[in-house]
Design a protein around this motif. Structure first.
Motif, PDB file in Angstrom:
ATOM      1  N   THR D  66       0.590  -1.552   0.111  1.00  0.00           N
ATOM      2  CA  THR D  66      -0.028  -0.384   0.172  1.00  0.00           C
ATOM      3  C   THR D  66       0.944   1.347   0.073  1.00  0.00           C
ATOM      4  OG1 THR D  66      -0.125  -0.264   2.253  1.00  0.00           O
ATOM      5  CG2 THR D  66      -2.372  -0.901   1.327  1.00  0.00           C
ATOM      6  N   SER D  67       1.940   0.848   0.219  1.00  0.00           N
ATOM      7  CA  SER D  67       3.093   2.708  -0.266  1.00  0.00           C
ATOM      8  C   SER D  67       2.624   2.775  -1.644  1.00  0.00           C
ATOM      9  CB  SER D  67       4.455   2.231  -0.178  1.00  0.00           C
ATOM     10  OG  SER D  67       4.805   1.423   0.878  1.00  0.00           O
ATOM     11  N   ASN D  68       1.477   3.824  -2.213  1.00  0.00           N
ATOM     12  CA  ASN D  68       1.535   4.369  -2.687  1.00  0.00           C
ATOM     13  C   ASN D  68       0.488   4.821  -3.270  1.00  0.00           C
ATOM     14  OD1 ASN D  68      -0.908   3.016  -3.395  1.00  0.00           O
ATOM     15  ND2 ASN D  68      -0.211   1.203  -4.026  1.00  0.00           N
ATOM     16  N   ILE D  69      -0.284   5.890  -4.103  1.00  0.00           N
ATOM     17  CA  ILE D  69      -1.149   7.084  -3.450  1.00  0.00           C
ATOM     18  C   ILE D  69      -2.303   7.196  -3.243  1.00  0.00           C
ATOM     19  CG2 ILE D  69      -1.561   7.749  -6.106  1.00  0.00           C
ATOM     20  CD1 ILE D  69      -0.751   9.868  -6.072  1.00  0.00           C
ATOM     21  N   ILE D  70      -2.369   5.722  -3.305  1.00  0.00           N
ATOM     22  CA  ILE D  70      -3.951   5.738  -2.804  1.00  0.00           C
ATOM     23  C   ILE D  70      -4.207   5.270  -1.521  1.00  0.00           C
ATOM     24  CG2 ILE D  70      -4.873   5.650  -5.308  1.00  0.00           C
ATOM     25  CD1 ILE D  70      -4.949   2.498  -5.131  1.00  0.00           C
ATOM     26  N   LYS D  71      -2.624   4.414  -1.028  1.00  0.00           N
ATOM     27  CA  LYS D  71      -2.659   3.504   0.234  1.00  0.00           C
ATOM     28  C   LYS D  71      -3.507   2.778   0.227  1.00  0.00           C
ATOM     29  CE  LYS D  71      -1.551   8.440   2.677  1.00  0.00           C
ATOM     30  NZ  LYS D  71      -1.684   9.239   3.454  1.00  0.00           N
ATOM     31  N   ALA D  72      -3.143   1.979  -1.477  1.00  0.00           N
ATOM     32  CA  ALA D  72      -4.768   1.013  -1.088  1.00  0.00           C
ATOM     33  C   ALA D  72      -3.792  -0.417  -1.886  1.00  0.00           C
ATOM     34  CB  ALA D  72      -6.131   1.151  -0.831  1.00  0.00           C
ATOM     35  N   ALA D  73      -4.094  -2.054  -2.246  1.00  0.00           N
ATOM     36  CA  ALA D  73      -3.446  -2.489  -3.153  1.00  0.00           C
ATOM     37  C   ALA D  73      -4.985  -3.350  -2.962  1.00  0.00           C
ATOM     38  CB  ALA D  73      -2.705  -3.428  -2.234  1.00  0.00           C
ATOM     39  N   VAL D  74      -5.238  -3.672  -4.357  1.00  0.00           N
ATOM     40  CA  VAL D  74      -6.026  -4.879  -4.769  1.00  0.00           C
ATOM     41  C   VAL D  74      -5.243  -6.720  -5.565  1.00  0.00           C
ATOM     42  CG1 VAL D  74      -7.749  -5.496  -5.695  1.00  0.00           C
ATOM     43  CG2 VAL D  74      -7.549  -3.677  -5.025  1.00  0.00           C
ATOM     44  N   THR D  75      -5.419  -7.573  -4.695  1.00  0.00           N
ATOM     45  CA  THR D  75      -5.008  -8.403  -5.522  1.00  0.00           C
ATOM     46  C   THR D  75      -5.649  -9.520  -5.861  1.00  0.00           C
ATOM     47  OG1 THR D  75      -3.546  -8.542  -3.586  1.00  0.00           O
ATOM     48  CG2 THR D  75      -2.972 -10.317  -4.716  1.00  0.00           C
ATOM     49  N   ALA D  93     -11.203 -11.785  -4.909  1.00  0.00           N
ATOM     50  CA  ALA D  93      -9.965 -10.781  -4.313  1.00  0.00           C
ATOM     51  C   ALA D  93      -9.722  -9.736  -2.888  1.00  0.00           C
ATOM     52  CB  ALA D  93      -9.684  -9.170  -5.651  1.00  0.00           C
ATOM     53  N   ARG D  94      -8.048  -9.313  -2.784  1.00  0.00           N
ATOM     54  CA  ARG D  94      -8.356  -8.771  -1.130  1.00  0.00           C
ATOM     55  C   ARG D  94      -7.738  -7.408  -1.603  1.00  0.00           C
ATOM     56  NH1 ARG D  94      -4.152 -10.570   2.688  1.00  0.00           N
ATOM     57  NH2 ARG D  94      -3.527  -9.194   3.813  1.00  0.00           N
ATOM     58  N   LEU D  95      -8.737  -6.315  -0.883  1.00  0.00           N
ATOM     59  CA  LEU D  95      -8.130  -5.202  -0.268  1.00  0.00           C
ATOM     60  C   LEU D  95      -7.188  -4.654   1.103  1.00  0.00           C
ATOM     61  CD1 LEU D  95     -10.586  -5.640  -2.574  1.00  0.00           C
ATOM     62  CD2 LEU D  95     -11.687  -3.554  -0.752  1.00  0.00           C
ATOM     63  N   ASP D  96      -6.310  -3.830   0.845  1.00  0.00           N
ATOM     64  CA  ASP D  96      -5.399  -3.874   2.040  1.00  0.00           C
ATOM     65  C   ASP D  96      -5.750  -2.047   2.141  1.00  0.00           C
ATOM     66  OD1 ASP D  96      -4.432  -6.453   3.493  1.00  0.00           O
ATOM     67  OD2 ASP D  96      -3.101  -6.901   0.840  1.00  0.00           O
ATOM     68  N   LEU D  97      -5.722  -2.241   2.946  1.00  0.00           N
ATOM     69  CA  LEU D  97      -6.364  -0.559   2.696  1.00  0.00           C
ATOM     70  C   LEU D  97      -5.156   0.114   3.525  1.00  0.00           C
ATOM     71  CD1 LEU D  97      -9.300  -1.015   1.344  1.00  0.00           C
ATOM     72  CD2 LEU D  97      -8.954   1.100   1.093  1.00  0.00           C
TER      73      LEU D  97
END
Lengths: 214, 214, 214, 214, 214, 214
Positions: D66-75, D93-97
């Motif tokens: 989540t080290s990106n501008i939206i502070k989120a990741a979708v797997t 899908a997995r969501l990390d926020l």
């Protein structure tokens, strides 16, 4: 902003033209559990009475009671509990398994299932039509799919309680628990013996446990 | 007939225009069992190689061999045996039951079934998800439906051999036989005991009968 | 048995937890013919009023009356006659053909058909979109599939009466009989002539036979 | 056990009769990502090469970055990543926020979604066709459904990182992210302005951020 | 004709036998807009009250009013406006675009669309999930397909007004207009900014134009 | 813009995470006419070779040649002609009818049809399963729906040539032309007489016109 004010009346016309099409949109069909049900699911609530709560369900936030012989609990959010999924081809259930807990062999006649383990360790498995078993010990974050209609089970194989969510590709996937189907009704012991090859004594024992008769 | 001769060249033009659309018609999709299979069924044979025999199957004209422990035989005409039904959402199987014959508890994960009794008397039944059994003794000409994915069985309850046809709402309805799924593989006896509540001795006995191990 | 008595109260808890999910199960949707119908079929009867008889139909045990011009009878067990198949994607019909009997060209707009010959000999055929005919003489036990929506027919080509069952991949496959569609209504003779190329005299003759007007 | 040995050869006959039907069973269709794809999904792997690992996916056990501008990741674990779900009408899908993380407005053209919050607090919402927004702050264990094809988003509204799983009623639900569709390609700024009413400066700014041109 | 008269009474018997099957035919399901709706569409009107006008719609014969800011009008004939298409998986809409007219970015959550240009020149486009735009200038008679659920638009790129028909593979394809979903409701400006990356000023400006609040 | 430059590398990470899901997206399945076909349609072209032209078809911009006996022409844009609609559940065809032109009785076994009249006047009609005809004279802009699989026709009832578009709820709706199915093949005259009640002379006459034999 002046421009906006100017064009507003005109855009409103545009909105009016399109609004009739919006009335035709069937984005969702929140179940009206009191109305007639059809082969595709429950009747829809009137759009005007649909609220955000129809699309939200908090029942899975509470751990199921695992103080029972199987040390497990299944809490469904199918269309009958969670009207918002009606007609949308998706539903979910919460699985709680205490240490040694078991969800015994069962099938979902209407959908395939994806299990995601959120806490603990679960040994999950299904048996294919050619009788080949597919077993796996799943750790936190692992997922496993069980194809529609096939016998499958979950066992807590770890030293702590386990939590998982099971997703289904239907709003009403169904649930037939093998032991209940065989032993928790009034099917004659002789008929069960004939159609399962189990010994009568075994059948009577399990009928006793599960409350079956005959 | 003169008139016919006259207009023939013109109509031929009409045919040419339409024939390109005919090329688009997917009236059927006879299974090419050697080509890749997809979620919707087998790949189609090239139209040019399709023959009437692809749509006809004579295998159900021969009585199955019931000289076995269940005194019964099931002869399927699913897409894998009868390529003409591929993609058409329908298939059929022949059931032969000698006196005392039994088709033990099984499910079809992919389709509902309509059974029609052609000779003799068959006691058929299925168990619903709420564990209620639905049983009926069927005479010649009677039909009974078993909903998709539910456990069901057939028993020859009469004094003569019985013959029935089972129709399915899928070209590949599948078939999971309960006893085979549990006892005709290498699932550990302990795991089966844990997930069925059956006694280990009972499990080992049936594994012995059916050729299962562990 | 003591053990059984002991664990019963605990298992009962397990049952309670799961019973709510059972309420969500839509194993079947027995047609309530008096309630509103939808695109997916008839509304479902209330679960509490469903009985085994809803899944059984005895109407196909009786030979149809073939004392008519086509020397044939078709007895359907579609959802409207056999409410148990509603929503299950399957239905069936009985065909009786006396010697020389004919089921004339017809289509089922909603399903493919598998015909199984139970007595006698039937010449069956369908015509594909590229106008190729697929014909076969079927003996007892033979089956033939007719893809959805294509024109097909059955003729008793033998020296004894014939009996067959036709299975369909829909609970309401529909039935459009070509001659009835053209000649058993008030379509103007001229319009039929224009859209079929048949001669007006031929049309009027068949209208006379079938009760059509205009 | 003697009895078992005795009947084994006979039952084997029964098995042989049925095994041909087992060959017809399409319990599952594990994706062969290298073979041709069709409208219903990927081609199936040959049954002989299917292994339990095809039905298990461990990729969701690892937190997304989540080290990106939206502070989120979708797997995602769609059919392309998790071949076992191909053809089974389900995926996940997995969501990390991270704190302040956002999954911006997007649609899934091919499926409805059920979101289950496993850690933290997520504000989720969708907008219906009549432009009504449905928003809810979801705590651990809460679920929310977003109907197929509608714009929706997720925002971590809490003070700790959040984890959720999104289930879909399709093996390939698709994902169209609004900002990427508008600004991360070479669509002319003028055309976007014309079809979104956004100001050219706004469009150019976001094209700059997301790497769009023109 | 004598022969006809003779055989008529016999054929009538044939008709009686078959007429019960005709009652089962669900050729169509004209929407009863006042009855309960289900996931598969509106309830059906009673067959006896169905008239030819249910299958005909004249509303698309009238040009939509393009005297609005987008210089365009969309006139739908979905199931809600045109009850005859209910359950038949097809519907249509008329598009009028004055010179410079625009149908802004929108999606149909429930169906793919085929656009056919009948008058004038239209620049149509959609954006795929990988953000690739597909644009084409369509002349009279050209057609273009936009896959289900993807963002697409139409612009009159010519010097005369344009007319097109859009066909959909659903009786209720839905319509979500991007700008309306974002700006024509009470979603908080801050939340929109967070989930679209648009500047607050831009959002407020468009809310002003479209009538949104907050 | 500085900010944009700064965050670009981070967003790129976001894009990478999501791009794997994009690979899973099956937005469309452009037909690869040379690859194996399945029950759900043609195999998909590799995504890398898909171009905008796959979604656009210009063949309907050209009037069909109506210099034939029926004074009509049908130009299809089904999946076989227009690969972009493959798998999307929609297709279209152009109808040209000169004065007095007729599209004779036919069925589409795989889809319902919506006809929109663009020029001239067309008398269209279908016959339902209960033999009731539904006829209407359609003016420019009028639409009419013909339910799947039912016999229907179009006649130019006006004094000028007519143009219409027919939309279908399937990419391969099929087309069976009644006269061609009966008379444009080698079906024996006697068999046709037996299954249609037509006189042999009538059958032979039309076989002569259409090129049938036997």
């Amino acid at each position: 902003m002046r421009q906006a004010t100017m064009i507003f009346p005109i855009l409103f016309t545009f909105f009016l033209l399109l609004s009739s099409s919006n009335a035709a949109v069937q984005d969702f069909c929140v179940a009206d559990l009191a109305a007639p049900e059809g082969p595709a699911g429950f009747s829809c609530k009137k759009p005007a009475s649909v609220k955000v709560n129809d699309f939200v369900f908090s029942g899975l936030g509470i751990a199921g009671n695992t103080s029972n012989i199987i040390k497990a609990a299944v809490t469904p959010a199918f269309a009958a509990q969670f009207p918002g999924v009606n007609g949308l081809g998706i539903s979910i259930a919460r699985l709680d398994l205490a240490v040694g807990g078991v969800v015994p062999f069962h099938t979902h006649p209407g959908a395939s299932e994806v299990l995601v383990v959120v806490e603990g360790t679960i040994c999950a498995g299904f048996v294919a039509s050619d009788n080949a078993p597919y077993l796996q010990t799943l750790e936190k974050g692992d997922i496993m799919v069980s194809p529609q209609g096939l016998l499958h089970f979950q066992v807590n194989g770890g030293k702590a309680s386990a939590l998982a969510f099971a997703s289904f590709g239907s709003a009403s996937p169904g649930l037939q628990i093998l032991d209940f189907a065989l032993f928790k009704n009034d099917l004659a012991t002789e008929l069960i013996a004939q159609t399962t090859f189990l010994d009568a004594a075994q059948i009577k024992k399990l009928k006793g446990v599960l409350g079956g008769t005959n």
